[in-house]
Design a protein around this motif. Structure first.
Motif, PDB file in Angstrom:
ATOM      1  N   VAL A  46      13.599 -54.879 -68.095  1.00  0.00           N
ATOM      2  CA  VAL A  46      14.665 -54.234 -68.873  1.00  0.00           C
ATOM      3  C   VAL A  46      13.993 -53.269 -69.842  1.00  0.00           C
ATOM      4  N   VAL A  47      14.240 -51.979 -69.639  1.00  0.00           N
ATOM      5  CA  VAL A  47      13.603 -50.936 -70.430  1.00  0.00           C
ATOM      6  C   VAL A  47      14.537 -50.498 -71.552  1.00  0.00           C
ATOM      7  N   GLY A  48      13.980 -50.369 -72.740  1.00  0.00           N
ATOM      8  CA  GLY A  48      14.784 -49.922 -73.868  1.00  0.00           C
ATOM      9  C   GLY A  48      15.886 -50.889 -74.242  1.00  0.00           C
ATOM     10  N   GLY A  49      15.780 -52.112 -73.764  1.00  0.00           N
ATOM     11  CA  GLY A  49      16.758 -53.138 -74.101  1.00  0.00           C
ATOM     12  C   GLY A  49      18.070 -53.031 -73.361  1.00  0.00           C
ATOM     13  N   ASP A 118       9.479 -47.936 -75.130  1.00  0.00           N
ATOM     14  CA  ASP A 118       9.663 -49.388 -75.156  1.00  0.00           C
ATOM     15  C   ASP A 118       8.310 -50.033 -75.437  1.00  0.00           C
ATOM     16  N   GLU A 119       8.208 -50.737 -76.551  1.00  0.00           N
ATOM     17  CA  GLU A 119       6.943 -51.368 -76.928  1.00  0.00           C
ATOM     18  C   GLU A 119       7.051 -52.889 -76.968  1.00  0.00           C
ATOM     19  N   THR A 120       7.992 -53.433 -76.244  1.00  0.00           N
ATOM     20  CA  THR A 120       8.233 -54.881 -76.310  1.00  0.00           C
ATOM     21  C   THR A 120       7.116 -55.703 -75.680  1.00  0.00           C
ATOM     22  N   PHE A 126       6.840 -45.182 -72.034  1.00  0.00           N
ATOM     23  CA  PHE A 126       7.621 -43.976 -72.317  1.00  0.00           C
ATOM     24  C   PHE A 126       8.608 -43.771 -71.166  1.00  0.00           C
ATOM     25  N   TYR A 127       9.870 -43.555 -71.490  1.00  0.00           N
ATOM     26  CA  TYR A 127      10.873 -43.465 -70.428  1.00  0.00           C
ATOM     27  C   TYR A 127      11.911 -42.394 -70.717  1.00  0.00           C
TER      28      TYR A 127
END
Length: 351
Positions: A46-49, A118-120, A126-127
């Motif tokens: 899941v990217v960017g939440g 996204d740094e989770t 980077f997206y």
């Protein structure tokens, strides 16, 4: 042309018959021979939440491309390739694409919906998020078409070129230069004349038969310009001159090969004219074994083989000679002698 022989940061593609859908980008100190993690590692991430990746599509010079479920349906997500994450220039280029394209809205441009980092998981991801577009690249269509004839029917090539020029004219009026117009960056929709999913589109060959080989029908929103990874603002001052050469040499204007050149909308006019010639004839107008060979060919001032020689039947069509005159305008060596994109589209539409 060997990609290892080209100037650092040159995007390139092989000529007719090869896969033009993936270009090569050379960064100083980095080669694609280094081992890279599989792009499929991001499946189910899941990217960017909010963008749940469920399918890997393809990889380009800068990014890996996926389909994902977003809050409002399926979207396309492009992620900066792992090999470039540590390169500041590559990261800046990727971010620039988001800055330029967010909010740009035109019927013939794939919309960019979101951009972020996204740094989770520790390493930054980077997206970019774009509207999902169900279709094929023009290059793919041309490759399949070449099994029957090495060119697209004139009306089809003309329709596609005019719509791409419309998109470019809009971008240029916003101060944006694409710099990499080519068949693999033009998408064709799997839709019928009313914008609905076409029953013949259950197979690509069925779609080509329906749209390219028989009815020659194109809606305004059936041709989409994509991939703005090296797009730049057309700035008037010297601070924004190229620090590197970027583009696909077979489609690059002579001035685009120079490090001192600023992004100029006339570069895109050259590229779309090369693409038009390529669609009509199945040949690239300027060729060579290396990027320098192609540059010298384009700079020579010698026009390519006339479309009237390659397709003699055009001589008997009233607009055949005029079409060749317009192509020569678009391939003028001096950018000052080329029409802008809107004027070029008007020329092709005729009186």
């Amino acid at each position: 042309m060997d990609p290892q022989e080209t100037t650092p940061i040159v995007r390139w593609a092989e000529p007719w018959g090869a896969n033009q859908g993936v270009s090569t980008l050379l960064l100083p100190g980095v080669t694609h021979r280094e081992p890279m993690p599989s792009p499929k590692r991001l499946l189910e991430r899941v990217v960017g939440g909010k963008y749940a990746i469920f399918e890997y599509i393809d990889s380009g010079s800068f990014g890996d491309v996926y389909r994902a479920h977003g809050p409002d349906g399926v979207v396309t997500v492009k992620v900066l390739r792992h090999i470039h994450v540590g390169d500041l220039e590559a990261r800046d280029r990727f971010r620039e694409e988001g800055r330029l394209m967010l909010g740009v809205s035109h019927p013939n441009i794939v919309p960019t919906l979101d951009a972020g980092v996204d740094e989770t998981t520790g390493e930054p991801l980077f997206y970019l998020v774009m509207e999902h577009f169900d279709g094929v690249t023009l290059q793919h269509a041309m490759d399949l078409r070449s099994e029957r004839l090495p060119w697209l029917f004139g009306p089809t090539a003309l329709s596609i070129t005019i719509l791409v020029l419309d998109a470019l004219a809009f971008l240029h009026e916003q101060g944006i230069v694409h710099r990499d117009v080519k068949p693999s960056n033009v998408l064709l929709a799997l839709k019928d004349a009313r914008g609905r999913e076409d029953e013949s589109a259950t197979t690509l060959s069925g779609w080509l038969n329906e749209h390219l080989l028989q009815k020659e029908r194109f809606l305004q929103n059936a041709v989409m310009l994509s991939d703005f990874s090296i797009a730049r603002k057309a700035e008037a001052d010297g601070k924004h001159a190229f620090t590197v050469v970027a583009g696909t040499p077979f489609f690059m204007a002579p001035e685009q090969f120079r490090h001192t050149s600023r992004p100029d909308p006339k570069m895109d006019v050259w590229a779309v004219t090369v693409m038009f010639y390529y669609m009509l004839t199945g040949r690239l107008p300027f060729v060579g074994e290396t990027a320098d060979d192609i540059r010298r060919c384009a700079e020579s001032g010698t026009p390519p083989v006339s479309i009237l020689e390659i397709i003699p039947k055009l001589r008997s069509i009233p607009w055949g000679n005029r079409l060749w005159e317009i192509i020569l305008l678009g391939l003028a060596r001096d950018p000052e002698d080329r029409p802008d994109a809107r004027t070029m589209a008007q020329h092709l539409r005729g009186p």
